[in-house]
Write a protein that holds these residues in place. Structure first.
Motif, short mmCIF file in Angstrom:
data_model
loop_
_atom_site.label_atom_id
_atom_site.label_comp_id
_atom_site.label_asym_id
_atom_site.label_seq_id
_atom_site.Cartn_x
_atom_site.Cartn_y
_atom_site.Cartn_z
N HIS A 151 0.81 -1.22 0.00
CA HIS A 151 0.00 0.00 0.00
C HIS A 151 0.84 1.27 0.00
CE1 HIS A 151 -2.64 -3.15 1.68
NE2 HIS A 151 -3.59 -2.51 1.04
N LYS A 152 2.15 1.14 -0.09
CA LYS A 152 3.04 2.30 -0.09
C LYS A 152 3.83 2.36 -1.40
CE LYS A 152 1.98 3.87 3.95
NZ LYS A 152 2.92 3.91 5.09
N PRO A 153 4.32 3.55 -1.76
CA PRO A 153 5.17 3.63 -2.96
C PRO A 153 6.33 2.66 -2.85
CG PRO A 153 4.63 5.82 -2.13
CD PRO A 153 4.14 4.85 -1.10
N CYS A 154 6.66 2.04 -3.97
CA CYS A 154 7.70 1.01 -3.96
C CYS A 154 8.70 1.28 -5.09
CB CYS A 154 7.07 -0.37 -4.13
SG CYS A 154 8.24 -1.74 -3.93
N LEU A 155 9.97 1.39 -4.74
CA LEU A 155 11.02 1.61 -5.72
C LEU A 155 11.66 0.26 -6.05
CD1 LEU A 155 12.78 3.71 -7.32
CD2 LEU A 155 14.39 3.58 -5.39
N ILE A 156 11.53 -0.17 -7.30
CA ILE A 156 12.10 -1.43 -7.76
C ILE A 156 13.38 -1.10 -8.54
CG2 ILE A 156 11.68 -3.55 -9.02
CD1 ILE A 156 9.79 -3.07 -6.68
N THR A 157 14.51 -1.64 -8.09
CA THR A 157 15.79 -1.23 -8.64
C THR A 157 16.42 -2.33 -9.51
OG1 THR A 157 17.05 -2.01 -6.71
CG2 THR A 157 16.20 0.25 -6.66
N ARG A 272 9.75 -5.93 -16.17
CA ARG A 272 10.72 -7.00 -16.40
C ARG A 272 11.90 -6.51 -17.23
NH1 ARG A 272 6.33 -10.44 -17.61
NH2 ARG A 272 6.87 -10.31 -19.81
N SER A 273 11.60 -5.74 -18.27
CA SER A 273 12.65 -5.37 -19.22
C SER A 273 13.35 -4.06 -18.86
CB SER A 273 12.06 -5.26 -20.62
OG SER A 273 11.06 -4.24 -20.66
N CYS A 274 12.78 -3.28 -17.97
CA CYS A 274 13.32 -1.96 -17.67
C CYS A 274 14.67 -2.06 -16.96
CB CYS A 274 12.33 -1.20 -16.80
SG CYS A 274 12.57 0.58 -16.83
N GLN A 275 15.66 -1.34 -17.45
CA GLN A 275 17.01 -1.37 -16.88
C GLN A 275 17.30 -0.16 -16.01
OE1 GLN A 275 18.86 -4.18 -17.25
NE2 GLN A 275 16.99 -4.88 -18.29
N ILE A 276 16.26 0.56 -15.63
CA ILE A 276 16.39 1.69 -14.73
C ILE A 276 15.44 1.46 -13.55
CG2 ILE A 276 17.02 3.31 -16.57
CD1 ILE A 276 14.13 4.34 -16.48
N PRO A 277 15.63 2.17 -12.42
CA PRO A 277 14.71 2.01 -11.30
C PRO A 277 13.30 2.50 -11.67
CG PRO A 277 16.26 3.80 -10.90
CD PRO A 277 16.75 3.10 -12.11
N VAL A 278 12.31 1.81 -11.11
CA VAL A 278 10.91 2.14 -11.36
C VAL A 278 10.24 2.41 -10.02
CG1 VAL A 278 8.71 1.40 -12.34
CG2 VAL A 278 10.87 0.67 -13.40
N LEU A 279 9.68 3.59 -9.86
CA LEU A 279 8.95 3.93 -8.64
C LEU A 279 7.46 3.73 -8.91
CD1 LEU A 279 9.66 6.83 -6.21
CD2 LEU A 279 7.34 6.05 -6.65
N LEU A 280 6.88 2.77 -8.21
CA LEU A 280 5.46 2.45 -8.38
C LEU A 280 4.67 3.10 -7.26
CD1 LEU A 280 5.94 -1.36 -9.07
CD2 LEU A 280 5.69 0.45 -10.76
N TYR A 281 3.67 3.86 -7.66
CA TYR A 281 2.87 4.56 -6.64
C TYR A 281 1.51 3.92 -6.54
CZ TYR A 281 1.41 8.39 -3.65
OH TYR A 281 0.98 9.12 -2.58
N ARG A 282 1.08 3.66 -5.30
CA ARG A 282 -0.22 3.04 -5.05
C ARG A 282 -1.27 4.12 -4.87
NH1 ARG A 282 -1.01 -2.40 -5.49
NH2 ARG A 282 -2.67 -2.10 -3.98
#
Length: 282
Positions: A151-157, A272-282
């Protein structure tokens, strides 16, 4: 003071997440809680074993004693492993002056997050985990579950660390997307980056998407930002990937769920394919 929860398993992907967590902590003036979870599936259950019915009582007692000793030794090794991993993360983050708290739990990461995420502002974790070398085309199982249940923003690196210079907001006009804009405007370290705003439509004459993009651009401009706004045509995941490559984007911001295929994108090919960090906001 704000808090970031960094989830680590000591893998290469996890270690690459430490600089990103530090960068966000410095920009948000936040402390970092580093969490390592010993998987409970690796715990032996010698105490619960009842072997007397299958082998002699004396042999059963001897075997049970050996199993208990093995279990205790495994517990000691798990504790030592956790300490090494947490100490390594602490050294990497505290070296930049960020306050660090170490947390070791036994169980399952997703279950542990249920009790921890309420007190944090951002979750950070590597895109894949310890089995990365054996499943190169997949997301880590924990990432998949946390994106679905968190339920919180998640940074996937990713595995590599890139300088934070340009960010892209993949905007779909949903309530989550609007909250994402506010998150961007409230984060000093994000405001200082070159900001790109992207909406993907079915055609260049897509009036709804054009209006959606114009509204988002106006919101950011009113906050003193100067976004580069673009309406792209095509499949959303491919358009995002193409824009990232064409403009050398360093960070992607997008809603974890929305009303325009965002769920598919997050769990699917974009992340899956992204080679940069992705910040996902809920």
């Amino acid at each position: 003071m704000k808090r970031i929860l960094l989830c680590t398993d000591g893998s290469t992907f996890a270690q690459s997440s430490y600089p990103y967590a530090t960068w966000f902590a410095q920009g948000m003036e936040a402390s970092v809680d580093v969490l390592y979870v010993t998987d409970s599936r690796g715990q032996a259950t010698a105490e619960a074993s009842n072997l007397s019915g299958s082998i002699g009582l004396g042999a059963a007692e001897s075997l049970l004693k050996q199993l208990v000793e093995v279990e205790h030794e495994r517990a000691k090794l798990n504790h030592q492993k956790a300490k090494l991993i947490l100490d390594d993360a602490e050294a990497a983050i505290a070296a930049h002056g960020t306050a660090v708290k170490l947390i070791h739990k036994t169980g399952f990461l997703v279950d542990c997050l249920e009790s921890l995420e309420a007190d944090v502002d951002l979750i950070v974790m590597g895109k894949r985990g310890e089995a990365a070398d054996f499943a190169s085309g997949h997301l880590g199982a924990n990432v998949d579950r946390i994106v679905r249940s968190g339920h919180k923003p998640c940074l996937i690196t990713p595995k590599t660390v890139v300088p934070m210079e340009r960010l892209l907001v993949a905007y779909d006009g949903s309530p989550t997307g609007q909250e994402l804009l506010q998150f961007l405007m409230d984060a000093p370290n994000l405001r200082n980056l070159e900001i790109h705003l992207l909406t993907v439509g079915s055609s260049e004459s897509d009036a709804e998407n054009a209006r959606c993009l114009a509204e988002a651009k106006a919101v950011l401009q009113e906050a003193g930002l100067s976004p580069n706004a673009s309406l792209q045509v095509g499949e959303t995941d491919k358009a995002i990937a193409r824009y990232i490559n064409d403009h050398d984007i360093s960070l992607l911001l997008m809603g974890a769920y929305g009303h325009r295929r965002i769920r598919h994108l997050v769990i699917g090919s974009t992340l899956r394919s992204c080679q940069i960090p992705v910040l996902l906001y809920r």
